[in-house]
Motif scaffolding. Sequence first.
Motif, mmCIF file in Angstrom:
data_model
loop_
_atom_site.group_PDB
_atom_site.id
_atom_site.type_symbol
_atom_site.label_atom_id
_atom_site.label_comp_id
_atom_site.label_asym_id
_atom_site.label_seq_id
_atom_site.Cartn_x
_atom_site.Cartn_y
_atom_site.Cartn_z
ATOM 1 N N LEU A 109 3.019 10.487 -3.733
ATOM 2 C CA LEU A 109 2.644 11.060 -2.439
ATOM 3 C C LEU A 109 3.880 11.367 -1.595
ATOM 4 O O LEU A 109 4.750 10.516 -1.450
ATOM 5 C CB LEU A 109 1.742 10.081 -1.678
ATOM 6 N N LEU A 135 0.841 -1.203 0.000
ATOM 7 C CA LEU A 135 0.000 0.000 0.000
ATOM 8 C C LEU A 135 0.873 1.249 0.000
ATOM 9 O O LEU A 135 0.587 2.233 -0.674
ATOM 10 C CB LEU A 135 -0.925 0.007 1.221
ATOM 11 N N LYS A 141 3.946 1.373 -1.113
ATOM 12 C CA LYS A 141 4.586 1.426 -2.420
ATOM 13 C C LYS A 141 3.621 2.010 -3.448
ATOM 14 O O LYS A 141 3.986 2.874 -4.248
ATOM 15 C CB LYS A 141 4.976 -0.004 -2.819
ATOM 16 N N SER A 142 2.392 1.539 -3.390
ATOM 17 C CA SER A 142 1.387 2.012 -4.338
ATOM 18 C C SER A 142 1.163 3.512 -4.188
ATOM 19 O O SER A 142 1.093 4.245 -5.174
ATOM 20 C CB SER A 142 0.093 1.230 -4.108
ATOM 21 N N ALA A 143 1.075 3.971 -2.937
ATOM 22 C CA ALA A 143 0.865 5.404 -2.709
ATOM 23 C C ALA A 143 2.094 6.212 -3.124
ATOM 24 O O ALA A 143 1.976 7.289 -3.705
ATOM 25 C CB ALA A 143 0.529 5.653 -1.244
ATOM 26 N N ARG A 144 3.261 5.663 -2.841
ATOM 27 C CA ARG A 144 4.485 6.375 -3.227
ATOM 28 C C ARG A 144 4.601 6.481 -4.736
ATOM 29 O O ARG A 144 5.064 7.484 -5.278
ATOM 30 C CB ARG A 144 5.718 5.652 -2.672
ATOM 31 N N SER A 145 4.178 5.435 -5.417
ATOM 32 C CA SER A 145 4.269 5.458 -6.871
ATOM 33 C C SER A 145 3.356 6.532 -7.448
ATOM 34 O O SER A 145 3.524 6.963 -8.584
ATOM 35 C CB SER A 145 3.912 4.091 -7.455
ATOM 36 N N LEU A 146 2.368 6.953 -6.673
ATOM 37 C CA LEU A 146 1.501 8.044 -7.121
ATOM 38 C C LEU A 146 2.099 9.395 -6.755
ATOM 39 O O LEU A 146 1.457 10.429 -6.891
ATOM 40 C CB LEU A 146 0.108 7.914 -6.480
#
Lengths: 289, 288
Positions: A196, A187, A189-194
Amino acid sequence: MSLDKAMAATSSTAAGGLATRQAGTGTGRAVAAAVRIRSAAAKVLRSTAAIAAFAAIWELAPRLGLVDSTFLPPLSTVLSAWWDLAVSGALLEHFQASIVRSISGLLLAITVAIPLGLAIGYYKPVAALLNPLLELFRNTAALALLPVFILILGIGETSKITIVLFACTWPILLSTVNGVRSVDPLLIKSARSLGLQPFKLFFKVILPASLPSIFTGIRLAGASSILVLIAAEMVGAKAGLGYLINYTQYNFQIPEMYAGILTISALGLLINQGLVLLERRFSGWKNNA
Amino acid sequence: MSEKQQQAVITEAAKISFQNVTKRFQVREGRGVSEFTAMDGVNLDVRPGEFMAVVGPSGCGKSTLLDLLAGLSHPTSGQILLDGRPITGPGLDRGIVFQQYALFPWRTARANIEFGLEAKGFSQKERRERARHYLALVGLSGFENRYPHELSGGMKQRVAIARSLAFDPDVLLMDEPFAALDAQTRESLQTELLSIWEQTGKTILFITHGIDEAVYLGQRVAVMTARPGRIKRIIDIPLGKRSEDEDIRSGAEFGALRHEIWSELREEVQRSQAFDRSPVTAKAGLAK
Protein backbone atom coordinates in the motif's frame (compact mmCIF):
# COMPACT_ATOMS: atom_id res chain seq x y z
CA MET A 1 -43.03 -27.92 37.21
CA SER A 2 -46.20 -26.05 38.01
CA LEU A 3 -46.62 -22.45 37.03
CA ASP A 4 -46.96 -21.42 40.66
CA LYS A 5 -43.69 -22.95 41.61
CA ALA A 6 -42.03 -21.32 38.66
CA MET A 7 -43.45 -17.94 39.56
CA ALA A 8 -42.25 -18.36 43.10
CA ALA A 9 -38.82 -19.14 41.80
CA THR A 10 -38.76 -16.05 39.64
CA SER A 11 -39.38 -13.79 42.58
CA SER A 12 -35.94 -14.58 43.89
CA THR A 13 -33.19 -12.49 42.42
CA ALA A 14 -31.25 -15.46 41.12
CA ALA A 15 -34.18 -16.58 39.02
CA GLY A 16 -33.01 -15.06 35.77
CA GLY A 17 -30.75 -17.95 34.82
CA LEU A 18 -33.22 -20.53 36.07
CA ALA A 19 -36.03 -19.16 33.98
CA THR A 20 -33.82 -18.98 30.92
CA ARG A 21 -32.98 -22.63 31.34
CA GLN A 22 -36.69 -23.43 31.40
CA ALA A 23 -37.38 -21.31 28.37
CA GLY A 24 -37.65 -24.39 26.15
CA THR A 25 -40.80 -25.70 27.81
CA GLY A 26 -44.25 -24.22 27.24
CA THR A 27 -44.82 -22.76 30.67
CA GLY A 28 -41.15 -21.91 30.88
CA ARG A 29 -41.50 -19.53 27.98
CA ALA A 30 -44.26 -17.57 29.70
CA VAL A 31 -42.19 -17.46 32.84
CA ALA A 32 -39.19 -16.25 30.90
CA ALA A 33 -41.29 -13.46 29.41
CA ALA A 34 -42.49 -12.47 32.88
CA VAL A 35 -38.90 -12.42 34.11
CA ARG A 36 -37.84 -10.30 31.19
CA ILE A 37 -40.54 -7.73 31.93
CA ARG A 38 -39.61 -7.79 35.57
CA SER A 39 -35.90 -7.33 34.94
CA ALA A 40 -36.64 -4.54 32.48
CA ALA A 41 -38.75 -2.84 35.12
CA ALA A 42 -35.97 -3.29 37.66
CA LYS A 43 -33.52 -1.78 35.23
CA VAL A 44 -35.72 1.27 34.68
CA LEU A 45 -36.16 1.59 38.43
CA ARG A 46 -32.41 1.41 39.02
CA SER A 47 -31.58 3.98 36.38
CA THR A 48 -34.20 6.47 37.54
CA ALA A 49 -33.99 5.99 41.30
CA ALA A 50 -31.26 8.56 41.88
CA ILE A 51 -32.95 11.15 39.69
CA ALA A 52 -36.30 10.55 41.37
CA ALA A 53 -34.69 10.99 44.79
CA PHE A 54 -33.05 14.20 43.63
CA ALA A 55 -36.41 15.51 42.33
CA ALA A 56 -38.09 14.58 45.59
CA ILE A 57 -35.51 16.41 47.66
CA TRP A 58 -35.79 19.45 45.38
CA GLU A 59 -39.57 19.40 45.79
CA LEU A 60 -39.63 18.81 49.53
CA ALA A 61 -36.71 20.84 50.85
CA PRO A 62 -38.26 24.24 50.01
CA ARG A 63 -41.71 23.10 51.07
CA LEU A 64 -40.47 21.92 54.46
CA GLY A 65 -38.59 25.18 54.92
CA LEU A 66 -35.15 23.56 54.86
CA VAL A 67 -34.09 26.09 52.24
CA ASP A 68 -35.51 29.47 51.31
CA SER A 69 -38.14 28.85 48.67
CA THR A 70 -37.51 32.27 47.18
CA PHE A 71 -34.05 31.18 46.04
CA LEU A 72 -34.84 27.54 45.47
CA PRO A 73 -38.50 27.15 44.53
CA PRO A 74 -39.96 23.63 44.64
CA LEU A 75 -39.50 21.58 41.49
CA SER A 76 -43.22 21.73 40.67
CA THR A 77 -43.09 25.55 40.62
CA VAL A 78 -40.05 25.42 38.34
CA LEU A 79 -41.75 22.94 36.03
CA SER A 80 -44.88 25.04 35.77
CA ALA A 81 -42.72 28.09 34.99
CA TRP A 82 -40.98 25.93 32.35
CA TRP A 83 -44.35 24.99 30.91
CA ASP A 84 -45.44 28.65 30.72
CA LEU A 85 -42.20 29.56 28.98
CA ALA A 86 -42.63 26.67 26.56
CA VAL A 87 -46.23 27.55 25.74
CA SER A 88 -45.40 31.21 25.17
CA GLY A 89 -42.77 30.16 22.62
CA ALA A 90 -40.02 32.08 24.41
CA LEU A 91 -38.25 28.91 25.48
CA LEU A 92 -38.16 27.51 21.97
CA GLU A 93 -36.67 30.75 20.70
CA HIS A 94 -33.87 30.67 23.28
CA PHE A 95 -33.34 26.96 22.83
CA GLN A 96 -33.08 27.35 19.09
CA ALA A 97 -30.66 30.23 19.35
CA SER A 98 -28.40 28.17 21.61
CA ILE A 99 -28.52 24.91 19.72
CA VAL A 100 -27.87 26.59 16.37
CA ARG A 101 -24.82 28.36 17.80
CA SER A 102 -23.38 25.36 19.56
CA ILE A 103 -23.94 22.96 16.68
CA SER A 104 -22.56 25.33 14.04
CA GLY A 105 -19.53 26.01 16.21
CA LEU A 106 -19.03 22.30 16.77
CA LEU A 107 -19.41 21.45 13.09
CA LEU A 108 -16.97 24.15 12.10
CA ALA A 109 -14.52 22.87 14.70
CA ILE A 110 -14.87 19.35 13.32
CA THR A 111 -14.15 20.50 9.77
CA VAL A 112 -11.13 22.50 10.90
CA ALA A 113 -9.66 20.29 13.60
CA ILE A 114 -9.87 16.83 12.05
CA PRO A 115 -7.89 17.58 8.87
CA LEU A 116 -5.43 19.66 10.86
CA GLY A 117 -5.05 16.91 13.45
CA LEU A 118 -4.56 14.27 10.78
CA ALA A 119 -1.86 16.38 9.16
CA ILE A 120 -0.10 17.02 12.46
CA GLY A 121 -0.30 13.39 13.46
CA TYR A 122 0.88 12.08 10.11
CA TYR A 123 3.57 14.53 9.07
CA LYS A 124 6.27 15.11 11.64
CA PRO A 125 7.47 18.43 10.12
CA VAL A 126 3.95 19.90 10.39
CA ALA A 127 3.86 18.84 14.04
CA ALA A 128 7.24 20.40 14.78
CA LEU A 129 6.17 23.63 13.13
CA LEU A 130 2.73 24.01 14.68
CA ASN A 131 3.06 22.39 18.08
CA PRO A 132 4.39 25.39 20.04
CA LEU A 133 1.68 27.67 18.68
CA LEU A 134 -1.04 25.12 19.29
CA GLU A 135 0.20 24.50 22.80
CA LEU A 136 -0.08 28.23 23.48
CA PHE A 137 -3.63 28.42 22.11
CA ARG A 138 -4.75 25.28 23.84
CA ASN A 139 -3.76 26.64 27.19
CA THR A 140 -5.52 29.93 26.64
CA ALA A 141 -8.94 29.72 28.29
CA ALA A 142 -11.54 30.22 25.58
CA LEU A 143 -13.56 32.61 27.72
CA ALA A 144 -10.56 34.84 28.19
CA LEU A 145 -10.75 35.52 24.49
CA LEU A 146 -14.44 36.39 24.53
CA PRO A 147 -13.82 40.14 24.92
CA VAL A 148 -11.45 39.96 21.97
CA PHE A 149 -13.97 38.16 19.82
CA ILE A 150 -16.69 40.63 20.77
CA LEU A 151 -14.37 43.52 20.06
CA ILE A 152 -13.47 42.24 16.63
CA LEU A 153 -16.56 40.36 15.55
CA GLY A 154 -19.25 42.33 17.35
CA ILE A 155 -21.91 41.12 19.71
CA GLY A 156 -23.85 39.11 17.09
CA GLU A 157 -23.82 35.46 16.15
CA THR A 158 -20.32 35.48 14.67
CA SER A 159 -18.51 36.09 17.93
CA LYS A 160 -20.51 33.40 19.73
CA ILE A 161 -20.04 30.79 17.06
CA THR A 162 -16.38 31.69 16.87
CA ILE A 163 -15.83 31.16 20.55
CA VAL A 164 -17.58 27.79 20.40
CA LEU A 165 -15.41 26.94 17.40
CA PHE A 166 -12.32 27.93 19.34
CA ALA A 167 -13.25 25.93 22.42
CA CYS A 168 -14.25 22.85 20.43
CA THR A 169 -11.18 22.79 18.24
CA TRP A 170 -8.68 21.72 20.91
CA PRO A 171 -10.20 18.52 22.21
CA ILE A 172 -10.89 17.35 18.65
CA LEU A 173 -7.46 18.36 17.44
CA LEU A 174 -5.63 16.69 20.30
CA SER A 175 -7.54 13.45 20.15
CA THR A 176 -7.12 13.31 16.39
CA VAL A 177 -3.37 13.76 16.68
CA ASN A 178 -3.35 11.17 19.43
CA GLY A 179 -5.43 8.77 17.38
CA VAL A 180 -3.13 8.99 14.38
CA ARG A 181 -0.02 8.58 16.50
CA SER A 182 -1.32 5.57 18.39
CA VAL A 183 -2.32 3.48 15.39
CA ASP A 184 -0.94 0.00 15.97
CA PRO A 185 2.39 -0.07 14.08
CA LEU A 186 1.75 -3.70 13.24
CA LEU A 187 -1.34 -2.73 11.23
CA ILE A 188 0.73 -0.22 9.31
CA LYS A 189 3.45 -2.79 8.77
CA SER A 190 0.90 -5.32 7.61
CA ALA A 191 -0.64 -2.86 5.16
CA ARG A 192 2.75 -1.75 3.91
CA SER A 193 3.77 -5.33 3.33
CA LEU A 194 0.81 -5.54 0.97
CA GLY A 195 2.38 -2.79 -1.04
CA LEU A 196 0.00 0.00 0.00
CA GLN A 197 1.28 3.44 -0.94
CA PRO A 198 1.22 6.23 1.68
CA PHE A 199 -1.95 7.84 0.33
CA LYS A 200 -3.96 4.63 0.41
CA LEU A 201 -2.37 3.61 3.68
CA PHE A 202 -3.68 6.81 5.18
CA PHE A 203 -7.27 6.37 4.06
CA LYS A 204 -7.49 2.63 4.50
CA VAL A 205 -5.62 2.16 7.75
CA ILE A 206 -4.69 5.31 9.61
CA LEU A 207 -8.01 7.11 9.31
CA PRO A 208 -10.27 4.21 10.29
CA ALA A 209 -7.92 3.22 13.10
CA SER A 210 -8.02 6.76 14.50
CA LEU A 211 -11.81 7.14 14.32
CA PRO A 212 -12.58 5.99 17.88
CA SER A 213 -10.11 8.46 19.31
CA ILE A 214 -11.44 11.24 17.07
CA PHE A 215 -14.93 10.56 18.34
CA THR A 216 -13.82 10.79 21.93
CA GLY A 217 -12.56 14.26 21.09
CA ILE A 218 -15.81 15.21 19.40
CA ARG A 219 -17.78 14.18 22.46
CA LEU A 220 -15.55 16.20 24.74
CA ALA A 221 -15.95 19.11 22.36
CA GLY A 222 -19.73 18.69 22.46
CA ALA A 223 -19.68 19.17 26.22
CA SER A 224 -17.41 22.19 26.10
CA SER A 225 -19.43 23.74 23.26
CA ILE A 226 -22.35 24.19 25.61
CA LEU A 227 -20.26 25.29 28.53
CA VAL A 228 -18.59 28.06 26.58
CA LEU A 229 -21.70 29.07 24.73
CA ILE A 230 -23.77 29.61 27.86
CA ALA A 231 -21.04 31.75 29.36
CA ALA A 232 -20.80 33.76 26.16
CA GLU A 233 -24.54 34.25 26.08
CA MET A 234 -24.51 35.49 29.64
CA VAL A 235 -22.01 38.17 28.76
CA GLY A 236 -23.61 39.59 25.70
CA ALA A 237 -26.63 38.29 23.79
CA LYS A 238 -30.24 39.01 23.07
CA ALA A 239 -31.35 35.41 22.94
CA GLY A 240 -30.19 31.99 24.03
CA LEU A 241 -30.40 29.93 27.16
CA GLY A 242 -27.46 31.67 28.82
CA TYR A 243 -29.13 35.00 28.17
CA LEU A 244 -32.42 33.63 29.56
CA ILE A 245 -30.79 32.54 32.80
CA ASN A 246 -28.96 35.78 33.28
CA TYR A 247 -31.95 37.93 32.35
CA THR A 248 -34.37 36.08 34.63
CA GLN A 249 -31.94 36.28 37.50
CA TYR A 250 -31.64 40.07 37.09
CA ASN A 251 -35.41 40.35 37.04
CA PHE A 252 -35.80 38.01 39.97
CA GLN A 253 -37.82 35.46 37.99
CA ILE A 254 -36.26 32.64 39.94
CA PRO A 255 -38.51 29.75 38.77
CA GLU A 256 -37.88 30.81 35.15
CA MET A 257 -34.14 30.87 35.84
CA TYR A 258 -34.24 27.28 37.04
CA ALA A 259 -36.38 26.38 34.05
CA GLY A 260 -33.59 27.74 31.86
CA ILE A 261 -30.98 25.70 33.73
CA LEU A 262 -33.04 22.52 33.31
CA THR A 263 -33.29 23.24 29.60
CA ILE A 264 -29.53 23.58 29.35
CA SER A 265 -29.11 20.18 30.96
CA ALA A 266 -31.54 18.79 28.41
CA LEU A 267 -29.60 20.42 25.59
CA GLY A 268 -26.37 18.91 26.90
CA LEU A 269 -27.90 15.47 27.15
CA LEU A 270 -29.34 15.81 23.66
CA ILE A 271 -26.04 16.72 22.07
CA ASN A 272 -24.14 14.03 23.92
CA GLN A 273 -26.73 11.40 23.02
CA GLY A 274 -26.61 12.45 19.39
CA LEU A 275 -22.84 12.12 19.38
CA VAL A 276 -22.97 8.72 21.06
CA LEU A 277 -25.34 7.48 18.36
CA LEU A 278 -23.07 8.88 15.68
CA GLU A 279 -20.08 7.23 17.30
CA ARG A 280 -21.81 3.88 17.33
CA ARG A 281 -22.66 4.27 13.69
CA PHE A 282 -19.03 4.92 12.72
CA SER A 283 -17.04 2.79 15.12
CA GLY A 284 -19.45 0.02 15.97
CA TRP A 285 -16.62 -2.49 15.61
CA LYS A 286 -15.19 -1.46 18.97
CA ASN A 287 -15.66 -3.92 21.81
CA ASN A 288 -17.41 -1.54 24.11
CA ALA A 289 -19.94 -0.12 21.66
CA MET B 1 31.52 -28.83 -11.76
CA SER B 2 33.35 -26.21 -9.78
CA GLU B 3 31.95 -24.98 -6.51
CA LYS B 4 31.13 -21.63 -8.03
CA GLN B 5 29.10 -23.16 -10.84
CA GLN B 6 27.31 -25.35 -8.37
CA GLN B 7 26.45 -22.31 -6.35
CA ALA B 8 25.05 -20.63 -9.46
CA VAL B 9 22.80 -23.59 -10.23
CA ILE B 10 21.38 -23.60 -6.74
CA THR B 11 20.80 -19.88 -6.87
CA GLU B 12 18.95 -20.13 -10.13
CA ALA B 13 16.68 -22.85 -8.88
CA ALA B 14 16.05 -21.20 -5.53
CA LYS B 15 12.77 -19.41 -4.91
CA ILE B 16 14.29 -17.27 -2.20
CA SER B 17 17.99 -16.71 -1.95
CA PHE B 18 19.78 -14.78 0.79
CA GLN B 19 23.23 -13.95 -0.47
CA ASN B 20 25.67 -12.81 2.14
CA VAL B 21 23.04 -10.59 3.73
CA THR B 22 24.13 -8.29 6.53
CA LYS B 23 21.90 -5.87 8.38
CA ARG B 24 23.16 -3.25 10.79
CA PHE B 25 21.14 -0.75 12.77
CA GLN B 26 22.17 2.60 14.11
CA VAL B 27 21.45 2.60 17.81
CA ARG B 28 21.45 5.65 19.96
CA GLU B 29 23.49 5.03 23.05
CA GLY B 30 23.75 7.89 25.48
CA ARG B 31 25.00 10.77 23.40
CA GLY B 32 26.74 8.75 20.76
CA VAL B 33 25.46 6.52 18.05
CA SER B 34 26.67 2.97 17.88
CA GLU B 35 26.08 0.27 15.37
CA PHE B 36 24.35 -2.97 16.07
CA THR B 37 24.69 -5.94 13.77
CA ALA B 38 21.44 -7.89 13.65
CA MET B 39 22.36 -10.20 10.81
CA ASP B 40 25.80 -11.03 9.56
CA GLY B 41 26.51 -12.69 6.25
CA VAL B 42 23.41 -14.82 6.03
CA ASN B 43 23.26 -17.30 3.17
CA LEU B 44 20.08 -19.25 2.75
CA ASP B 45 18.36 -20.79 -0.25
CA VAL B 46 14.74 -21.86 -0.17
CA ARG B 47 13.57 -24.11 -3.00
CA PRO B 48 10.31 -23.52 -4.83
CA GLY B 49 7.42 -25.11 -2.96
CA GLU B 50 9.57 -25.86 0.04
CA PHE B 51 8.48 -25.57 3.65
CA MET B 52 11.47 -24.09 5.40
CA ALA B 53 11.43 -23.53 9.15
CA VAL B 54 13.83 -21.12 10.82
CA VAL B 55 14.60 -21.49 14.53
CA GLY B 56 16.87 -19.44 16.70
CA PRO B 57 17.24 -18.01 20.18
CA SER B 58 15.36 -14.79 20.87
CA GLY B 59 17.09 -11.76 19.46
CA CYS B 60 18.81 -13.72 16.71
CA GLY B 61 17.41 -11.50 14.01
CA LYS B 62 14.53 -13.71 12.92
CA SER B 63 12.25 -10.72 12.61
CA THR B 64 14.94 -8.80 10.75
CA LEU B 65 15.13 -11.67 8.30
CA LEU B 66 11.41 -11.43 7.74
CA ASP B 67 11.38 -7.65 7.38
CA LEU B 68 14.10 -7.87 4.78
CA LEU B 69 12.30 -10.56 2.86
CA ALA B 70 9.05 -8.61 3.03
CA GLY B 71 10.84 -5.63 1.54
CA LEU B 72 10.04 -3.47 4.56
CA SER B 73 13.72 -2.77 5.14
CA HIS B 74 16.86 -3.14 3.06
CA PRO B 75 20.02 -5.10 3.76
CA THR B 76 23.13 -3.13 4.66
CA SER B 77 25.07 -5.37 2.33
CA GLY B 78 24.40 -8.49 0.28
CA GLN B 79 21.19 -9.15 -1.53
CA ILE B 80 18.00 -11.14 -1.33
CA LEU B 81 16.68 -12.69 -4.52
CA LEU B 82 13.16 -13.78 -5.17
CA ASP B 83 12.95 -15.87 -8.32
CA GLY B 84 16.42 -14.62 -9.16
CA ARG B 85 15.47 -10.94 -8.93
CA PRO B 86 16.55 -8.71 -6.06
CA ILE B 87 13.78 -7.59 -3.69
CA THR B 88 13.31 -3.84 -3.88
CA GLY B 89 10.20 -3.31 -1.79
CA PRO B 90 6.99 -4.86 -0.51
CA GLY B 91 4.85 -6.71 -2.97
CA LEU B 92 1.89 -9.00 -3.35
CA ASP B 93 4.13 -11.86 -4.44
CA ARG B 94 4.80 -12.37 -0.74
CA GLY B 95 2.17 -12.79 1.95
CA ILE B 96 2.98 -12.28 5.61
CA VAL B 97 1.34 -13.80 8.65
CA PHE B 98 2.24 -12.11 11.91
CA GLN B 99 2.22 -13.52 15.41
CA GLN B 100 -0.24 -10.88 16.57
CA TYR B 101 -2.59 -11.49 13.61
CA ALA B 102 -2.54 -7.83 12.49
CA LEU B 103 -6.18 -7.97 11.48
CA PHE B 104 -7.90 -4.65 10.92
CA PRO B 105 -10.34 -4.42 13.83
CA TRP B 106 -12.83 -2.26 11.90
CA ARG B 107 -13.17 -4.82 9.15
CA THR B 108 -15.10 -8.07 9.28
CA ALA B 109 -13.34 -11.35 8.58
CA ARG B 110 -14.38 -11.13 4.95
CA ALA B 111 -13.39 -7.48 4.60
CA ASN B 112 -10.01 -8.29 6.13
CA ILE B 113 -9.43 -10.96 3.54
CA GLU B 114 -10.56 -8.57 0.82
CA PHE B 115 -8.02 -5.96 1.93
CA GLY B 116 -5.14 -7.38 -0.06
CA LEU B 117 -7.44 -8.08 -2.99
CA GLU B 118 -8.44 -4.42 -3.07
CA ALA B 119 -4.77 -3.54 -3.27
CA LYS B 120 -4.41 -5.95 -6.18
CA GLY B 121 -7.40 -4.42 -7.95
CA PHE B 122 -9.88 -7.30 -8.02
CA SER B 123 -13.53 -6.53 -8.76
CA GLN B 124 -15.96 -6.67 -5.87
CA LYS B 125 -17.53 -9.88 -7.15
CA GLU B 126 -14.15 -11.54 -7.43
CA ARG B 127 -13.20 -10.36 -3.97
CA ARG B 128 -16.34 -11.87 -2.47
CA GLU B 129 -15.75 -15.10 -4.31
CA ARG B 130 -12.14 -15.39 -3.18
CA ALA B 131 -12.89 -14.38 0.40
CA ARG B 132 -15.50 -17.11 0.59
CA HIS B 133 -13.14 -19.66 -0.93
CA TYR B 134 -10.27 -18.92 1.43
CA LEU B 135 -12.46 -18.67 4.51
CA ALA B 136 -13.68 -22.14 3.64
CA LEU B 137 -10.08 -23.29 3.14
CA VAL B 138 -9.19 -22.29 6.70
CA GLY B 139 -12.43 -23.77 8.03
CA LEU B 140 -14.22 -20.53 8.83
CA SER B 141 -17.24 -20.64 6.53
CA GLY B 142 -20.11 -18.83 8.19
CA PHE B 143 -17.86 -16.39 10.03
CA GLU B 144 -17.69 -13.88 7.17
CA ASN B 145 -19.35 -11.08 9.05
CA ARG B 146 -17.62 -11.42 12.39
CA TYR B 147 -15.33 -8.67 13.56
CA PRO B 148 -11.89 -9.70 14.86
CA HIS B 149 -12.87 -9.03 18.48
CA GLU B 150 -15.65 -11.56 18.06
CA LEU B 151 -13.19 -14.30 17.07
CA SER B 152 -10.90 -16.46 19.21
CA GLY B 153 -7.12 -16.28 18.80
CA GLY B 154 -7.04 -19.38 16.64
CA MET B 155 -9.82 -18.07 14.43
CA LYS B 156 -8.09 -14.72 14.06
CA GLN B 157 -4.94 -16.44 12.90
CA ARG B 158 -6.97 -18.50 10.44
CA VAL B 159 -8.40 -15.28 9.02
CA ALA B 160 -4.90 -13.83 8.82
CA ILE B 161 -3.68 -16.91 6.96
CA ALA B 162 -6.66 -16.71 4.61
CA ARG B 163 -5.93 -13.04 4.03
CA SER B 164 -2.35 -13.79 3.06
CA LEU B 165 -3.34 -16.65 0.79
CA ALA B 166 -6.20 -14.81 -0.89
CA PHE B 167 -4.12 -12.59 -3.14
CA ASP B 168 -2.24 -15.70 -4.22
CA PRO B 169 1.38 -14.90 -3.35
CA ASP B 170 4.09 -17.34 -4.34
CA VAL B 171 5.69 -17.15 -0.96
CA LEU B 172 4.16 -17.20 2.50
CA LEU B 173 6.25 -15.68 5.28
CA MET B 174 5.14 -16.62 8.76
CA ASP B 175 6.53 -14.90 11.83
CA GLU B 176 5.87 -17.16 14.82
CA PRO B 177 2.24 -17.31 13.78
CA PHE B 178 1.12 -19.83 16.37
CA ALA B 179 3.17 -18.61 19.33
CA ALA B 180 0.27 -16.77 20.95
CA LEU B 181 -2.13 -19.73 20.75
CA ASP B 182 -2.86 -22.46 23.27
CA ALA B 183 -1.25 -25.85 22.69
CA GLN B 184 -4.31 -27.57 21.30
CA THR B 185 -5.22 -24.82 18.87
CA ARG B 186 -1.60 -24.64 17.82
CA GLU B 187 -1.43 -28.33 16.96
CA SER B 188 -4.60 -28.27 14.95
CA LEU B 189 -3.47 -25.17 13.08
CA GLN B 190 -0.11 -26.79 12.35
CA THR B 191 -1.84 -29.78 10.81
CA GLU B 192 -4.10 -27.51 8.81
CA LEU B 193 -1.21 -25.39 7.63
CA LEU B 194 0.50 -28.49 6.28
CA SER B 195 -2.61 -29.49 4.39
CA ILE B 196 -3.00 -25.96 3.03
CA TRP B 197 0.63 -26.06 1.98
CA GLU B 198 0.07 -29.36 0.18
CA GLN B 199 -3.05 -28.04 -1.51
CA THR B 200 -1.61 -24.72 -2.64
CA GLY B 201 2.04 -25.61 -3.24
CA LYS B 202 3.27 -22.32 -1.76
CA THR B 203 6.83 -21.78 -0.70
CA ILE B 204 6.69 -21.20 3.04
CA LEU B 205 9.30 -19.62 5.27
CA PHE B 206 8.19 -20.28 8.80
CA ILE B 207 9.93 -18.50 11.65
CA THR B 208 9.51 -20.00 15.10
CA HIS B 209 11.26 -20.52 18.40
CA GLY B 210 9.56 -23.85 18.92
CA ILE B 211 11.78 -26.82 18.06
CA ASP B 212 8.88 -29.26 17.91
CA GLU B 213 7.01 -26.94 15.64
CA ALA B 214 10.01 -26.57 13.34
CA VAL B 215 10.58 -30.31 13.09
CA TYR B 216 6.92 -31.07 12.63
CA LEU B 217 6.34 -28.49 9.90
CA GLY B 218 9.61 -28.04 8.08
CA GLN B 219 11.12 -30.04 5.27
CA ARG B 220 14.32 -28.38 6.33
CA VAL B 221 15.10 -26.45 9.49
CA ALA B 222 17.59 -23.60 9.48
CA VAL B 223 19.14 -22.95 12.89
CA MET B 224 20.27 -19.39 13.50
CA THR B 225 22.99 -18.20 15.82
CA ALA B 226 22.53 -15.62 18.55
CA ARG B 227 23.60 -12.04 17.93
CA PRO B 228 24.59 -11.41 15.31
CA GLY B 229 22.24 -13.71 13.44
CA ARG B 230 23.89 -16.18 11.11
CA ILE B 231 22.68 -19.45 9.68
CA LYS B 232 24.41 -22.01 11.85
CA ARG B 233 23.21 -25.17 10.22
CA ILE B 234 20.49 -26.41 7.95
CA ILE B 235 19.03 -29.74 8.96
CA ASP B 236 17.00 -31.95 6.66
CA ILE B 237 13.85 -33.37 8.12
CA PRO B 238 13.28 -36.66 6.27
CA LEU B 239 10.03 -37.48 8.01
CA GLY B 240 7.90 -37.82 4.89
CA LYS B 241 4.25 -36.95 4.78
CA ARG B 242 2.70 -36.11 8.13
CA SER B 243 -0.70 -37.67 8.49
CA GLU B 244 -3.36 -36.56 10.88
CA ASP B 245 -3.93 -39.95 12.46
CA GLU B 246 -0.35 -40.78 13.17
CA ASP B 247 1.33 -39.28 16.22
CA ILE B 248 4.54 -38.44 14.45
CA ARG B 249 5.75 -36.28 17.32
CA SER B 250 6.30 -39.27 19.60
CA GLY B 251 8.30 -41.31 17.07
CA ALA B 252 11.99 -42.06 17.66
CA GLU B 253 13.07 -40.31 14.47
CA PHE B 254 11.23 -37.14 15.46
CA GLY B 255 12.88 -37.30 18.86
CA ALA B 256 16.35 -37.66 17.38
CA LEU B 257 15.87 -34.69 15.05
CA ARG B 258 14.40 -32.68 17.85
CA HIS B 259 17.39 -33.44 20.02
CA GLU B 260 19.82 -32.53 17.26
CA ILE B 261 18.27 -29.10 16.85
CA TRP B 262 17.97 -28.69 20.58
CA SER B 263 21.72 -29.26 21.03
CA GLU B 264 22.52 -26.76 18.31
CA LEU B 265 20.20 -24.24 19.88
CA ARG B 266 21.34 -24.76 23.44
CA GLU B 267 24.76 -23.39 22.70
CA GLU B 268 23.19 -20.33 21.14
CA VAL B 269 20.76 -19.79 23.98
CA GLN B 270 23.64 -19.96 26.45
CA ARG B 271 25.60 -17.50 24.38
CA SER B 272 22.60 -15.26 24.11
CA GLN B 273 22.01 -15.39 27.86
CA ALA B 274 25.61 -14.51 28.55
CA PHE B 275 25.04 -11.61 26.21
CA ASP B 276 21.89 -10.60 28.08
CA ARG B 277 23.78 -10.33 31.32
CA SER B 278 26.30 -7.98 29.78
CA PRO B 279 25.58 -4.23 29.81
CA VAL B 280 24.91 -4.06 26.07
CA THR B 281 21.50 -5.62 26.55
CA ALA B 282 19.59 -2.41 26.05
CA LYS B 283 21.15 -2.04 22.65
CA ALA B 284 20.13 -5.47 21.55
CA GLY B 285 16.66 -5.03 22.96
CA LEU B 286 16.20 -1.90 20.89
CA ALA B 287 17.20 -3.55 17.69
CA LYS B 288 14.95 -6.52 18.19
